[in-house]
Design a protein around this motif. Sequence first.
Motif, PDB file in Angstrom:
ATOM      1  N   LEU A 123      -8.465  -9.594   0.124  1.00  0.00           N
ATOM      2  CA  LEU A 123      -7.822 -10.122  -1.076  1.00  0.00           C
ATOM      3  C   LEU A 123      -6.323 -10.340  -0.907  1.00  0.00           C
ATOM      4  CD1 LEU A 123      -9.589  -7.862  -3.758  1.00  0.00           C
ATOM      5  CD2 LEU A 123     -10.182 -10.199  -3.089  1.00  0.00           C
ATOM      6  N   ALA A 124      -5.687  -9.589  -0.028  1.00  0.00           N
ATOM      7  CA  ALA A 124      -4.230  -9.630   0.091  1.00  0.00           C
ATOM      8  C   ALA A 124      -3.784 -10.870   0.858  1.00  0.00           C
ATOM      9  CB  ALA A 124      -3.730  -8.372   0.794  1.00  0.00           C
ATOM     10  N   ILE A 142      -0.457  -8.011  -3.256  1.00  0.00           N
ATOM     11  CA  ILE A 142      -1.332  -8.759  -4.172  1.00  0.00           C
ATOM     12  C   ILE A 142      -0.646  -8.954  -5.517  1.00  0.00           C
ATOM     13  CG2 ILE A 142      -3.508  -8.653  -5.447  1.00  0.00           C
ATOM     14  CD1 ILE A 142      -4.723  -7.203  -3.051  1.00  0.00           C
ATOM     15  N   ARG A 167       0.378 -12.467  -7.247  1.00  0.00           N
ATOM     16  CA  ARG A 167      -0.388 -12.874  -8.433  1.00  0.00           C
ATOM     17  C   ARG A 167       0.449 -12.901  -9.701  1.00  0.00           C
ATOM     18  NH1 ARG A 167      -5.871 -12.117  -7.176  1.00  0.00           N
ATOM     19  NH2 ARG A 167      -6.072 -12.860  -5.018  1.00  0.00           N
TER      20      ARG A 167
END
Length: 275
Positions: free
Chosen positions: A197-198, A262, A266
Amino acid sequence: MVPMIGVQLYGMWVYTFGGGGGTPTTGSDQGSTPLWLEHVVGLAEMVRDVAPMVIVVLFFQYVALRRKLSHPLRVAVGFVMVLVGLYAFVVGLTMGLFPLGTQMAEQLIDRGVPALILLFALLIGFATTMAEPALVAIADQAENVSPAGINATAIRLVVATGVAVGIALGVYRILSGGPLHYFIMVSYAVVIVLVVLAPKYIVALAFDLGGVTTSEVTVPLVTALGIGLASAIDGRSALLDGFGLIASASIFPIISVLLYAIALERIPRLRKEST
């Protein structure tokens, strides 16, 4: 990770085929040795340990590269200073940090308040990490080359928080008697998910930060704390339960840095979408 694999393979060999342990040194033997002789032997052992590194460097300098050192006298003086500094550091650990960690563990166990032990583990993990010189250097380098505006102070705080949480959970494992391998497997499973995800630019840095945080300031005190706790609690083994805190201190900074990256990526995006 490769040293972990090597040590486990060594353990498999020892427990399968057996191995001869060294003869423990008694207190009378240690007391009969003059102090000056102990220091001479210690310095000689330090020279033996550092000599392979020097041989490799000199071999490549004079044989592979075929060039002389620019300032041989300065290099020689620096080498002597390194030897003296390393030996002083080892002596300082033996005289200061190791006994301090063991004493704190015994005193905390005597109080019989698990929450106080966890609080001490949390705070000492944060404080020792903020003092790590390697972390300061890498955080500054990351700030200089980062494409996302990573702040060096923020990185240090995030890593220190991860180490604090990891050590606290490791201490909880010692107090509760839980198996280390389940803890390690679950933690690395979380790391794998966060790696997916990172943002890619942070992954290598996160793993490096997990290693540098367990350096000369954190390791001695935390190791002594773990062994002291395991030795002071009935039913715990210093070998099986006392070690493993450094593993916790290495994994959770990776998690905290990945989560930080993250969020850093985001949050501005979420702000743009909301406007």
